[in-house]
Scaffold this motif. Structure first.
Motif, short mmCIF file in Angstrom:
data_model
loop_
_atom_site.label_atom_id
_atom_site.label_comp_id
_atom_site.label_asym_id
_atom_site.label_seq_id
_atom_site.Cartn_x
_atom_site.Cartn_y
_atom_site.Cartn_z
N ALA A 90 37.26 34.24 46.94
CA ALA A 90 37.09 35.64 47.35
C ALA A 90 38.39 36.41 47.22
O ALA A 90 38.41 37.55 46.73
CB ALA A 90 36.58 35.70 48.79
N GLY A 93 39.12 37.23 43.73
CA GLY A 93 38.27 38.32 43.29
C GLY A 93 38.82 39.68 43.70
O GLY A 93 38.87 40.61 42.89
N TYR A 101 32.64 40.97 47.60
CA TYR A 101 32.36 39.58 47.20
C TYR A 101 31.17 39.12 48.02
O TYR A 101 31.23 39.06 49.24
CB TYR A 101 33.59 38.71 47.49
#
Length: 274
Positions: A90, A93, A101
């Protein structure tokens, strides 16, 4: 939600791709589904979507890399959708420029709620001297005649482009100025590029000055929730805020050890310097 514009779905699982496509179409989007990272990037370039969903496990390259590439030329809202619940995935990301996410399996209502929250964040276009029109909420500047966006880590990269909103700035502190309506930030009169989350965090801190904002406060603000909601905030979300603040400092060009603007109150949160 009414008509929202265009969406691109990048998902190699046919069942999930169909489900995402249906959800977004029912929510008012014209949807362009695809099954690989390279095809997805091409769709984003072709259709200029307002929102992109990206599977993290794609056949050619992963969703983190897709998000990173999309962010170099597009200010679309990006949601990574993954079966991986690891905090590290996460955080990578978010660092790659994703706005959210989401863990599989997900509920239709949860996806719609997250999309609604994103679309409450303004997307303002502003023309700078000698620079093509760009979304200030993302903040990247496209040099005239260039085929890519250049991230601006500090004022030195854009000398000669001082800009001030017609109505003046809403907040100013030691050379740092912020205008909420245009989502513009400058340091010593020079525009600075910020992601949406970085801008929102900075806005909260400048609004509250020396009042400490906890990590949970900042998470709720990014969710567009009132501070007093008392909603649950996970350790992963708090860690994501730490990453966002760290990246914000880098964009502003300051050190956490000798901060010019953002002061860490250890074990509590953040506030503006005196």
């Amino acid at each position: 939600m009414g008509e929202r514009g265009v969406a691109v779905v990048i998902e190699d699982d046919g069942v999930i791709r169909t489900a995402l496509t249906d959800i977004l179409r029912q929510s008012g989007f014209a949807v362009h589904p695809t099954s690989s990272g390279s095809e997805g990037i091409s769709k984003v370039i072709e259709h200029k979507p307002d929102i992109v969903t990206v599977d993290i496990g794609l056949p050619d390259f992963d969703g983190i890399e897709v998000s990173r590439r999309i962010r170099t030329f597009s200010d679309a809202y990006v949601i990574i959708i993954s079966r991986r619940a690891d905090e590290a995935d996460a955080l990578m990301g978010f660092e790659a420029g994703a706005d959210d996410y989401l863990i599989k399996p997900f509920r239709k209502r949860e996806l719609i709620a997250r999309v609604r929250a994103m679309f409450r964040r303004p997307r303002i276009m502003r023309q700078l001297p000698g620079v093509s029109s760009v979304p200030v909420s993302q903040g990247a500047l496209v040099l005239a005649g260039s085929d890519r966006m250049d991230a601006l880590p500090g004022a030195a990269d854009v000398q000669g482009l001082p800009v001030e909103p017609a109505g003046g700035f809403d907040f100013a502190h030691q050379g740092l100025a912020l205008h909420e309506g245009t989502r513009q930030v400058t340091v010593d009169g020079i525009p600075i590029s910020l992601t949406r989350s970085q801008f929102d965090i900075l806005l909260v801190l400048m609004e509250n000055g020396r009042t400490v904002q906890t990590k949970s406060d900042l998470v709720r603000r990014l969710r567009n929730e009132p501070y007093t909601s008392g909603s649950f905030v996970s350790a992963k979300e708090e860690r994501a805020v730490e990453v966002q603040v760290s990246n914000l400092r880098k964009r502003l060009g300051e050190s956490s050890r000798r901060p010019r603007w953002i002061e860490t109150v250890h074990g509590v949160g953040y506030r503006m310097t005196p």
